[in-house]
Write a protein that holds these residues in place. Structure first.
Motif, PDB file in Angstrom:
ATOM      1  N   ASN A   1      45.974  51.393  47.201  1.00  0.00           N
ATOM      2  CA  ASN A   1      45.036  51.887  46.204  1.00  0.00           C
ATOM      3  C   ASN A   1      44.002  50.784  45.954  1.00  0.00           C
ATOM      4  O   ASN A   1      44.360  49.698  45.527  1.00  0.00           O
ATOM      5  CB  ASN A   1      45.774  52.271  44.930  1.00  0.00           C
ATOM      6  CG  ASN A   1      44.916  53.079  43.985  1.00  0.00           C
ATOM      7  OD1 ASN A   1      43.771  53.389  44.282  1.00  0.00           O
ATOM      8  ND2 ASN A   1      45.487  53.406  42.844  1.00  0.00           N
ATOM      9  N   TYR A   2      42.742  51.064  46.242  1.00  0.00           N
ATOM     10  CA  TYR A   2      41.714  50.029  46.152  1.00  0.00           C
ATOM     11  C   TYR A   2      40.472  50.529  45.427  1.00  0.00           C
ATOM     12  O   TYR A   2      40.281  51.728  45.241  1.00  0.00           O
ATOM     13  CB  TYR A   2      41.321  49.537  47.548  1.00  0.00           C
ATOM     14  CG  TYR A   2      40.614  50.574  48.396  1.00  0.00           C
ATOM     15  CD1 TYR A   2      39.233  50.732  48.315  1.00  0.00           C
ATOM     16  CD2 TYR A   2      41.316  51.394  49.269  1.00  0.00           C
ATOM     17  CE1 TYR A   2      38.577  51.685  49.081  1.00  0.00           C
ATOM     18  CE2 TYR A   2      40.666  52.339  50.039  1.00  0.00           C
ATOM     19  CZ  TYR A   2      39.294  52.480  49.936  1.00  0.00           C
ATOM     20  OH  TYR A   2      38.650  53.426  50.685  1.00  0.00           O
ATOM     21  N   GLU A   3      39.643  49.570  45.064  1.00  0.00           N
ATOM     22  CA  GLU A   3      38.308  49.855  44.558  1.00  0.00           C
ATOM     23  C   GLU A   3      37.359  48.848  45.206  1.00  0.00           C
ATOM     24  O   GLU A   3      37.772  47.741  45.570  1.00  0.00           O
ATOM     25  CB  GLU A   3      38.241  49.737  43.030  1.00  0.00           C
ATOM     26  CG  GLU A   3      38.468  48.332  42.510  1.00  0.00           C
ATOM     27  CD  GLU A   3      38.455  48.225  40.990  1.00  0.00           C
ATOM     28  OE1 GLU A   3      38.205  49.228  40.291  1.00  0.00           O
ATOM     29  OE2 GLU A   3      38.701  47.109  40.500  1.00  0.00           O
ATOM     30  N   ILE A   4      36.122  49.263  45.374  1.00  0.00           N
ATOM     31  CA  ILE A   4      35.082  48.376  45.865  1.00  0.00           C
ATOM     32  C   ILE A   4      34.074  48.244  44.736  1.00  0.00           C
ATOM     33  O   ILE A   4      33.392  49.211  44.384  1.00  0.00           O
ATOM     34  CB  ILE A   4      34.413  48.933  47.139  1.00  0.00           C
ATOM     35  CG1 ILE A   4      35.451  49.167  48.236  1.00  0.00           C
ATOM     36  CG2 ILE A   4      33.316  47.980  47.615  1.00  0.00           C
ATOM     37  CD1 ILE A   4      34.918  49.930  49.443  1.00  0.00           C
ATOM     38  N   VAL A   5      34.027  47.069  44.125  1.00  0.00           N
ATOM     39  CA  VAL A   5      33.141  46.819  42.985  1.00  0.00           C
ATOM     40  C   VAL A   5      31.864  46.181  43.521  1.00  0.00           C
ATOM     41  O   VAL A   5      31.877  45.055  44.008  1.00  0.00           O
ATOM     42  CB  VAL A   5      33.806  45.901  41.940  1.00  0.00           C
ATOM     43  CG1 VAL A   5      32.850  45.622  40.789  1.00  0.00           C
ATOM     44  CG2 VAL A   5      35.110  46.519  41.433  1.00  0.00           C
ATOM     45  N   CYS A   6      30.775  46.927  43.431  1.00  0.00           N
ATOM     46  CA  CYS A   6      29.482  46.468  43.935  1.00  0.00           C
ATOM     47  C   CYS A   6      28.607  46.068  42.762  1.00  0.00           C
ATOM     48  O   CYS A   6      28.411  46.855  41.842  1.00  0.00           O
ATOM     49  CB  CYS A   6      28.807  47.580  44.715  1.00  0.00           C
ATOM     50  SG  CYS A   6      29.768  48.129  46.123  1.00  0.00           S
TER      51      CYS A   6
ATOM     52  N   ALA B   1      44.886  42.201  42.803  1.00  0.00           N
ATOM     53  CA  ALA B   1      44.334  41.121  43.621  1.00  0.00           C
ATOM     54  C   ALA B   1      42.844  41.398  43.817  1.00  0.00           C
ATOM     55  O   ALA B   1      42.426  42.563  43.923  1.00  0.00           O
ATOM     56  CB  ALA B   1      45.024  41.055  44.973  1.00  0.00           C
ATOM     57  N   ILE B   2      42.048  40.342  43.867  1.00  0.00           N
ATOM     58  CA  ILE B   2      40.600  40.473  44.012  1.00  0.00           C
ATOM     59  C   ILE B   2      40.141  39.680  45.212  1.00  0.00           C
ATOM     60  O   ILE B   2      40.505  38.502  45.367  1.00  0.00           O
ATOM     61  CB  ILE B   2      39.864  39.982  42.736  1.00  0.00           C
ATOM     62  CG1 ILE B   2      40.282  40.823  41.533  1.00  0.00           C
ATOM     63  CG2 ILE B   2      38.353  40.013  42.939  1.00  0.00           C
ATOM     64  CD1 ILE B   2      39.761  40.304  40.203  1.00  0.00           C
TER      65      ILE B   2
ATOM     66  N   LEU C   1      44.106  46.581  44.847  1.00  0.00           N
ATOM     67  CA  LEU C   1      43.175  45.650  45.472  1.00  0.00           C
ATOM     68  C   LEU C   1      41.743  45.960  45.058  1.00  0.00           C
ATOM     69  O   LEU C   1      41.310  47.112  45.135  1.00  0.00           O
ATOM     70  CB  LEU C   1      43.300  45.768  46.998  1.00  0.00           C
ATOM     71  CG  LEU C   1      42.453  44.845  47.852  1.00  0.00           C
ATOM     72  CD1 LEU C   1      42.832  43.386  47.602  1.00  0.00           C
ATOM     73  CD2 LEU C   1      42.642  45.188  49.324  1.00  0.00           C
ATOM     74  N   SER C   2      41.038  44.928  44.619  1.00  0.00           N
ATOM     75  CA  SER C   2      39.615  45.059  44.285  1.00  0.00           C
ATOM     76  C   SER C   2      38.813  44.201  45.255  1.00  0.00           C
ATOM     77  O   SER C   2      39.080  43.011  45.401  1.00  0.00           O
ATOM     78  CB  SER C   2      39.335  44.574  42.856  1.00  0.00           C
ATOM     79  OG  SER C   2      39.973  45.378  41.904  1.00  0.00           O
ATOM     80  N   ILE C   3      37.845  44.825  45.903  1.00  0.00           N
ATOM     81  CA  ILE C   3      36.889  44.103  46.728  1.00  0.00           C
ATOM     82  C   ILE C   3      35.622  43.990  45.898  1.00  0.00           C
ATOM     83  O   ILE C   3      35.094  45.000  45.423  1.00  0.00           O
ATOM     84  CB  ILE C   3      36.575  44.864  48.042  1.00  0.00           C
ATOM     85  CG1 ILE C   3      37.850  45.229  48.789  1.00  0.00           C
ATOM     86  CG2 ILE C   3      35.600  44.066  48.907  1.00  0.00           C
ATOM     87  CD1 ILE C   3      38.677  44.066  49.257  1.00  0.00           C
ATOM     88  N   VAL C   4      35.134  42.767  45.688  1.00  0.00           N
ATOM     89  CA  VAL C   4      33.946  42.550  44.868  1.00  0.00           C
ATOM     90  C   VAL C   4      32.802  42.102  45.771  1.00  0.00           C
ATOM     91  O   VAL C   4      32.930  41.123  46.508  1.00  0.00           O
ATOM     92  CB  VAL C   4      34.207  41.507  43.759  1.00  0.00           C
ATOM     93  CG1 VAL C   4      32.936  41.219  42.967  1.00  0.00           C
ATOM     94  CG2 VAL C   4      35.309  41.999  42.826  1.00  0.00           C
TER      95      VAL C   4
ATOM     96  N   LYS D   1      32.645  51.425  42.895  1.00  0.00           N
ATOM     97  CA  LYS D   1      32.161  51.237  41.520  1.00  0.00           C
ATOM     98  C   LYS D   1      30.841  50.471  41.583  1.00  0.00           C
ATOM     99  O   LYS D   1      30.649  49.629  42.459  1.00  0.00           O
ATOM    100  CB  LYS D   1      33.159  50.439  40.681  1.00  0.00           C
ATOM    101  CG  LYS D   1      34.599  50.876  40.798  1.00  0.00           C
ATOM    102  CD  LYS D   1      34.817  52.256  40.274  1.00  0.00           C
ATOM    103  CE  LYS D   1      36.306  52.597  40.351  1.00  0.00           C
ATOM    104  NZ  LYS D   1      36.605  53.940  40.029  1.00  0.00           N
ATOM    105  N   VAL D   2      29.948  50.745  40.651  1.00  0.00           N
ATOM    106  CA  VAL D   2      28.641  50.095  40.643  1.00  0.00           C
ATOM    107  C   VAL D   2      28.410  49.416  39.304  1.00  0.00           C
ATOM    108  O   VAL D   2      28.516  50.044  38.250  1.00  0.00           O
ATOM    109  CB  VAL D   2      27.512  51.110  40.915  1.00  0.00           C
ATOM    110  CG1 VAL D   2      26.148  50.416  40.886  1.00  0.00           C
ATOM    111  CG2 VAL D   2      27.727  51.818  42.243  1.00  0.00           C
TER     112      VAL D   2
END
Length: 102
Positions: A40-45, A94-95, A10-13, A69-70
């Motif tokens: 398992n996720y990432e937060i893309v800022c 998924a985003i 999962l990606s949170i943008v 992530k930046v």
């Protein structure tokens, strides 16, 4: 869970423009929900050319939590371009886009 231990499910943008005051609360709320999901996720800022300390705050959070992530844009391009940049950078199956003020 995915068969690949390092794959992001999962990606949170999050596009951000002058959101320094909201960043701590944003990550507190997001991480509390995401950690409960046991995925398992990432937060893309995406810093969209902020004039305040948004970028500095994002980098500090990234240093404490590698899932954050930046992406730093060279100037303010607007929310749609910032969101597109984040989606392009995201690696999740998924985003989910979200505003920085939740």
């Amino acid at each position: 869970m995915s068969s690949h231990l390092n794959s992001v499910e999962l990606s949170i943008v999050v596009p951000l423009y002058n959101e320094e005051a909201n960043i701590d609360y944003l990550f507190e709320r997001l991480r509390s929900v995401l950690d409960k999901m046991q995925t398992n996720y990432e937060i893309v800022c995406v810093n969209d050319g902020s004039k305040d300390n948004t970028l500095f705050c994002l980098i500090q959070h990234h240093q404490r939590h590698s899932a954050i992530k930046v992406v730093n844009l060279s100037r303010n391009f607007g929310k749609e371009i910032a969101l597109t940049a984040g989606i392009d950078y995201a690696t999740g199956a998924a985003i989910i886009p979200i505003d920085a003020d939740l």
